[in-house]
Design a protein around this motif. Structure first.
Motif, PDB file in Angstrom:
ATOM      1  N   ASP A 176       0.976  -1.357  -0.067  1.00  0.00           N
ATOM      2  CA  ASP A 176       0.009   0.432   0.071  1.00  0.00           C
ATOM      3  C   ASP A 176       0.634   0.978  -0.211  1.00  0.00           C
ATOM      4  OD1 ASP A 176      -1.890   2.023   0.487  1.00  0.00           O
ATOM      5  OD2 ASP A 176      -2.827   0.785   2.264  1.00  0.00           O
ATOM      6  N   SER A 179      -3.296   5.975   1.194  1.00  0.00           N
ATOM      7  CA  SER A 179      -4.216   6.382   0.815  1.00  0.00           C
ATOM      8  C   SER A 179      -3.716   7.638   0.411  1.00  0.00           C
ATOM      9  CB  SER A 179      -5.775   6.458   2.103  1.00  0.00           C
ATOM     10  OG  SER A 179      -6.612   6.763   0.834  1.00  0.00           O
ATOM     11  N   GLY A 180      -4.547   8.196  -0.719  1.00  0.00           N
ATOM     12  CA  GLY A 180      -4.120   9.792  -1.942  1.00  0.00           C
ATOM     13  C   GLY A 180      -2.698   9.770  -2.275  1.00  0.00           C
TER      14      GLY A 180
HETATM   15  C1  1GP Z   1      -5.197   3.108   0.726  1.00  0.00           C
HETATM   16  O1  1GP Z   1      -4.941   1.045  -0.302  1.00  0.00           O
HETATM   17  C2  1GP Z   1      -5.895   2.208  -0.250  1.00  0.00           C
HETATM   18  O2  1GP Z   1      -5.280   2.421   1.908  1.00  0.00           O
HETATM   19  C3  1GP Z   1      -6.635   3.109  -1.135  1.00  0.00           C
HETATM   20  O3  1GP Z   1      -5.579   4.262  -1.102  1.00  0.00           O
HETATM   21  O4  1GP Z   1      -7.110   6.149  -1.586  1.00  0.00           O
HETATM   22  O5  1GP Z   1      -5.146   6.213  -2.492  1.00  0.00           O
HETATM   23  O6  1GP Z   1      -7.023   5.290  -3.478  1.00  0.00           O
HETATM   24  P1  1GP Z   1      -6.445   5.490  -2.323  1.00  0.00           P
END
Ligand code: 1GP
Length: 251
Positions: A176, A179-180
């Motif tokens: 990962d 997020s963002g």
């Molecule tokens: C975050 O993998 C997820 O933990 C999703 O990321 O919100 O950037 O799509 P996004």
């Protein structure tokens, strides 16, 4: 406790089918937004909903999961940032160990504390080696985890980390970028990691274009997770799902 979700993940992997998961952060939605996402997800044949976030401060988690379960058959997998993000109404829970970091609390400490509650929940437990990869800027997960993300260009560290996670018995590896994330994980890293593990590989963080989801799958991702981009434009669900699902046909 059933094994249904894991069975479907491994079966899909064997059949070279790619899966698409829509991530819902309970802090950023309400009933009408969730209802709209469900409608789009059902139409696009989304494989999973993931529900959770690195920092969840509202009390909407249970309601959100129940609304999804009442309305459709798409399985709900909890993606918890902390042990208080457990809902017995979901189908499964990613029991995440942050194997890219060296914060003992997120490697095993929180798991010890939450074990009795998790066990009692009856949820399907998916032990997951969670690897946070540097996404070009601090993300909530990199800050909250108090652990250094794995450098984005150090493929060999990612390879060894994923191998170790699998050999420790983890059933999934989740890479990962957060997020963002400014920069999503490179196809180079994905393909190298995918080539050394047999368990399903989940990729997420900063994927904003269907083309990127497609390339990630071609590189070896088994599951693509998108949150932020869909929050901004829910209609992306369809294009992302088409991109992910099209890969199997081209194998
Ligand atoms: C975050 O993998 C997820 O933990 C999703 O990321 O919100 O950037 O799509 P996004």
């Amino acid at each position: 406790m059933t094994n249904l979700i894991y069975h479907s993940l491994t079966e899909r992997k064997q059949q070279h089918k790619k899966s698409f998961g829509v991530l819902i952060d309970p802090d950023k939605v309400n009933d009408s937004k969730v209802a709209a996402l469900i409608e789009l997800a059902v139409a696009a044949k989304v494989d999973f909903f993931l529900v959770g976030g690195s920092l969840v401060i509202s009390n909407y988690l249970d309601n959100c999961v129940q609304l999804i379960k009442r309305t459709c058959h798409i399985p709900v997998i909890l993606f918890p940032g902390s042990p208080n993000q457990i809902s017995k109404y979901a189908d499964a829970l990613l029991f995440l160990s942050l194997i890219s970091g060296r914060n003992a609390d997120l490697l095993i400490g929180q798991h010890v504390i939450s074990a009795p509650v998790v066990k009692k929940s009856g949820l399907e437990i998916l032990s997951t080696g969670y690897m946070v990869i540097d996404g070009g800027a601090p993300t909530t997960v990199s800050y909250i985890s108090n652990a250094t993300p794995l450098p984005a260009d150090k493929n060999e560290i990612a390879i060894c980390t994923a191998m170790a996670g699998e050999m420790l018995g983890m059933k999934l590896i989740y890479m990962d970028a957060g997020s963002g994330a400014k920069r999503a994980i490179t196809e180079d890293m994905i393909s190298k990691v995918a080539s050394v593990i047999k368990v399903p590989l989940i990729i997420g963080g900063g994927i904003i274009e269907p083309e990127k989801a497609y390339l990630n799958c071609k590189a070896g991702a088994d599951v693509i997770v998108v949150g932020n981009a869909i929050e901004k434009d829910p209609n992306l669900i369809k294009e992302m799902a088409v991109a992910v699902h099209s890969v199997a046909m081209n194998v």
